[in-house]
Structures are given as C-alpha cells and as structure tokens.
Motif scaffolding. Structure first.
Motif, PDB file in Angstrom:
ATOM      1  N   ALA A   1       1.159   3.790  -3.083  1.00  0.00           N
ATOM      2  CA  ALA A   1       0.761   5.401  -2.696  1.00  0.00           C
ATOM      3  C   ALA A   1       1.873   6.331  -3.179  1.00  0.00           C
TER       4      ALA A   1
ATOM      5  N   SER B 181      -5.707  -2.306  -1.485  1.00  0.00           N
ATOM      6  CA  SER B 181      -5.833  -2.312   0.046  1.00  0.00           C
ATOM      7  C   SER B 181      -7.052  -3.398   0.401  1.00  0.00           C
TER       8      SER B 181
ATOM      9  N   GLU C 282       0.808  -1.202   0.277  1.00  0.00           N
ATOM     10  CA  GLU C 282       0.018  -0.075   0.048  1.00  0.00           C
ATOM     11  C   GLU C 282       0.950   1.380   0.000  1.00  0.00           C
TER      12      GLU C 282
ATOM     13  N   ARG D   4      -3.677   7.221  -8.186  1.00  0.00           N
ATOM     14  CA  ARG D   4      -3.451   6.636  -6.769  1.00  0.00           C
ATOM     15  C   ARG D   4      -4.452   6.068  -6.013  1.00  0.00           C
ATOM     16  N   SER D   5      -5.641   6.758  -5.978  1.00  0.00           N
ATOM     17  CA  SER D   5      -6.842   6.541  -5.276  1.00  0.00           C
ATOM     18  C   SER D   5      -7.559   5.204  -5.889  1.00  0.00           C
TER      19      SER D   5
ATOM     20  N   LEU E  92      -4.643   2.392  -5.172  1.00  0.00           N
ATOM     21  CA  LEU E  92      -4.416   2.059  -3.633  1.00  0.00           C
ATOM     22  C   LEU E  92      -5.716   1.298  -3.219  1.00  0.00           C
TER      23      LEU E  92
END
Lengths: 313, 313
Positions: free
Chosen positions: A138, A154, A134, A146-147, A150
């Motif tokens: 990031a 995750s 993670e 990224r959002s 990630l």
C-alpha cells in the motif's frame, strides 16, 4: 512437478557443510562442487545445511557464498539456499523498490501460490521486515494499481473446486461492461479478481471468451496500457494458466536481443522444486526448442550449469 | 482472561453425553443439568461431547438442543457448543444478511481477533460455506462500506509490538487532513486502518489525540453519520480498546428501555472463554454496577442462568 532432482543417498548436513567448506578453500572456489551439493538437496535439507554450517564454522553460509561466488550465479545460489517462503518474501520486498517495473513479482506471488502458501509467505515477511506485506504494498503504490495489488496480496481465497456457473456468467458480463469502450469500472473488476476462488475465476474467464469470442486479456490489451492495466492483464494470465504465463515470461527473458538474468533466475529458482515441469512443457509447446536448449545458448559458465542442474539436466 | 470456569474433575465425553440424554428425557428438559454440564466444559471438551453424543445416540446434539430448548437460551446454547472459529464464521455469515445493521459483527471479528485467529475463522468459513469471507463481504456491500469491510477481513496484519513513531505522526496528520471539513479521503483512511499493525494504529490514534486534543472517533462523529462512517468509528474503537468497546456494546444492549438479547448473547458467548474478564472490568469502570447485576436484572430464567454460568457466577 519439480525439475530438480534430489540425490538418492544424501550425506548428513555435517558432511555437506564440510564438503562446502572444502570447496571454498584453496586456490579459487570449486563452483562445480557447490552446485553438485546444493542443487541436489531439497528445501528441508538445504535449511539443515545452512544451520549446521553456521554451527560448525561460526560463519553464515549465505555470506560465505556471497564472498566466494559472483554475478548471476551468486545471486541465483543465494536465493536458492533461502527457505522458499522467506525467498518469496525477500523477492516481494525487492520488487517494491521499483514497483512500476516489478509489479509482476508481487502478482506472481499473490496469484500462483495456494491461499495457505501465500499466508506462509506473509508470515515470513512479518518475521523479516517487522511489518506486513500489505502495508508495504500500500505504501509504495497509489490509485488503481494500489487497489489491485493490495486486494491480491490481502485476500484469503476459497481453494475448492466448486464453481457457480450462474455467477460466472453474470460476472463475465460485469467484466465485459467494465472493459468495453475503455471506460473501466475498476472497483468491480478488482472485487472480482481479488476475491473469487481461482476455479470460479477460470469459469468466468471461459464464459467471457465463449460470449465475446475474445479473451479478457485481449479486451484489456485494446485499451490504453497504463501500469495498472498491464498489472490487471498479468493477474488474469497468472490465474488463468500459470504455466503458460511463466513460459511467456521465460521466452521474453531469453530473447536473443539480450537475456534478462534476474527474471530467468527468479522463475527457475522459485519453481524448480514446485511446478517447473509444467512450465517447461508450456515453453516447449509454444517454442520450437526446449527451455534447456535456450538457456544453454543464452547463458554461460557456472550460472548456466546451476540453472541446468535445477532443470534436472 | 476468561470468566467461565471449567470443572476441575471432568467426566468422560461418554458420561457427559449420557447425562445430557438423561436431561432431555422424561417430562420436560432439565435445563439446569444441561447448563451445569456444557457451561463448565472448555471448547475442546465440548467438541468431544458433540462427537461422542452423535456416535452414541446417532443424532446431532445441536439438533436435539434446538428441539429441547427454546428462545434466547436455545440460541445462546447452540452458539456455545460450536467450535469457536466455526461460531464466528456462522455469526459473520448471519451478519451479512443484514449488513447495514450488523456490520459491527464483521468488524469485531476482523479487528479483535489476532491475525492468526482471523485466518482460522476464514478457514472455517471456507469449510462451511464453500467460498471465502472476502467474496461474501464484497457481494453484500457497496462503495466505501465495501472497501472498508473488505480491507478489514482481508488483511493479515503484522502482530508485533514494534512501533514507528515518525510514521504514527505522519499518518495521524493524514487522518486529520482526511476528516477535517467533512471531506474525507476514504482511500487513505481505509489504507491506514486496513493495513497497519494494531500497535502502530494505537500510536497513530494517540498522536492524533495529542495533536488535536480530540480523539479520531470524536472527529468522525462530527461528520454526517453514514453507515460507512459509523463502521469506520466502530473499527477505530475496536482497535483502540476492545474491552472498552465491548463494554459499551453491552451497556447499549442492556438498557432499561429494552434488552438486545442477540447482542448480549454474541458478546458473552464469544468472549466468555477468551477475554471476558477485561470486558467486565471495563463495564464496571463506566457503570456503577457490575455486568452480572445488570444481566440478573434485565434477563430471566434459563437464559439468565446460562449467561451467569458463562460469567463465572
């Protein structure tokens, strides 16, 4: 289902280690012997061979293979002898060095493993790199890419078959609202693909298609293809039909214009003892030839022999 | 360390089940007997008692306790006999019914369990609710609160002690830039608290304090306290010093103005067989009295007796 075949009668790890050393010694390496041994052992057996070889000869089998073999064959074999979780951790880490090109490796690992398999990869990542997948994802990305990435690496998705059709309909509508006119509400899209179970997402994708006579990937294709949007399409395709997705990756990697050996190696090595049969089936369905025929034509030498062995030929 | 004490000589689950049935029968329930049995068994023993009771008497021990006991005592005991992972999953699910008030329950579970303990809670959540903790958290929140809570429950942090001091310094600077003037860059803050290991975050919080002579929680306190910012402060406090955090939660829950029994129960039941000794120590350090003295004063009856038993008195 797997394509590689494991020998019915398997020698002891010590016998295999001795046979490998013999293959390395003398004039030139006996690559055929190396393939005949290692391509026909399962992950547990390979792990035992790696350990036993090190104990017997006080050298790392991985390092010896790196010095004995070369080119695409060397890279494929060195990935093959890694533990499958460790191999994926290594591939994820390498992909982050050039994330704008290789984001799909991260997506494949996050979306085509089961939730518990993904945890195992993340555990291996901790051991190898002393940090989490993670935080590295990031650190090498920004903004919507990224959002999305990630969220995908995750999440610990629910793995059951239960589907809420009402929810699928309402979220298909949210997705449609989000993508129409190109003004995408990224937060909602990422929430949906990043948290819902795969069964639920497949139902949502179906509802979208039924309602709008077009798939989400096509709707996303119509908009400006930023790296993030291409990653979002890859995500949807990986979740909707992994076999079809990987078959297309292999078709692109084996075009006559030039073979992408790294991609070919990645898909074959990562899936040979897992779900390669389904990928081969999907490949043949869309092509007039089999994957073996294409690989036989587009590759050569020990590399070709090794891939063929992993495909069970 | 735990505060509750397990009996040295433990009867068989069948003997315990029979003793519980005896305590339920006749005129009124023998609450003291129920406490004497269940408060002095560990999680594995309680699980065996629950299973054996159901097999022997064809009724659920949980349901029988619900009908025999009442009020705060009943709620505390019914949480106590659940498997610890299941109990946290139940508490997380209940917190989401009123997330603006109870967000701290989600943060406590996400930030004070080890990464592997959090996975176990998420597995239990899948089994109980047929969906993931992630999707429920995402569905009941919006905006920055959603981004924060979703990051916290999703992430599988690195659990090692390795700390990169250069990174701690640079991220302390990012945090400072993010919070100063109240114009907070939420994305960066959430990335940092949501992905870094706890050891790394503690180093970052220390660097912040060394550099700015004030803690991050104080800096955050200075800005307008939206629910999200309060949640962010709770997160920092849970990671920085869980014992101190829970001690403060207990102080707030046992103020003379009125006891918050739900919170008191949550902390004592969830931590009694884990890290309650450290919490009691932190409580006494900041108060002139012990937690036992406060609970003795602020609660009464069977509820008090049960909490006292869990605290080892």
């Amino acid at each position: 289902m797997a394509t590689n075949t494991v020998s019915h009668v398997v020698p002891s790890p010590a016998e295999d280690a001795a046979a490998l050393l013999k293959a390395f010694q003398g004039w030139g390496t006996d690559e055929q012997a190396v393939i005949a041994i290692l391509a026909r052992r399962d992950a547990t057996q390979r792990k035992q061979i790696v350990l036993t070889y090190e104990q017997m000869y006080n050298e790392s089998l991985l390092q010896r293979l790196q010095s004995e073999l070369s080119g695409d064959f060397e890279r494929a074999m060195c990935h093959w002898i890694l533990d499958p979780d460790e191999r994926q951790a290594v591939m994820a880490n390498a992909a982050m060095k050039c994330i704008q090109e290789d984001y799909q490796v991260i997506i494949e690992i996050a979306c085509t493993n089961s939730p518990s398999e993904l945890i195992a990869v993340k555990k291996a990542y901790h051991v190898l790199y002393k940090c989490s997948l993670e935080e590295d994802v990031a650190a090498c990305t920004t903004g919507n890419l990224r959002s999305l990435l990630l969220a995908l690496v995750s999440t610990y998705r629910y793995d059951g078959k239960d589907v809420n059709m009402g929810l699928a309909k309402s979220e298909a509508k949210i997705v449609h609202e989000a993508v129409r006119n190109g003004t995408i509400d990224h937060e909602e899209l990422i929430r949906i693909v990043g948290t819902r179970s795969k069964a639920q997402l497949k139902a949502t994708f179906s509802c979208f298609k039924d309602e709008h006579s077009s798939s989400i990937t096509k709707a996303l294709h119509a908009t400006d293809p930023t790296c993030y949007l291409r990653a979002l399409r890859t995500t949807v395709r990986c979740i909707a039909d992994p076999n079809k997705y990987f078959a297309k990756v292999l078709r692109n990697a084996t075009r006559e214009a030039g073979t992408d050996e790294d991609t070919l190696t990645r898909v074959v090595v990562m899936h040979a003892e897992k779900d390669m049969k389904g990928i081969c089936g999907a490949f043949q369905k869309r092509s007039s030839v089999t994957l073996e025929q294409v690989i036989a034509k587009e590759t050569s030498g020990d590399y070709r022999n090794f891939l063929m062995a992993l495909l069970g030929s």
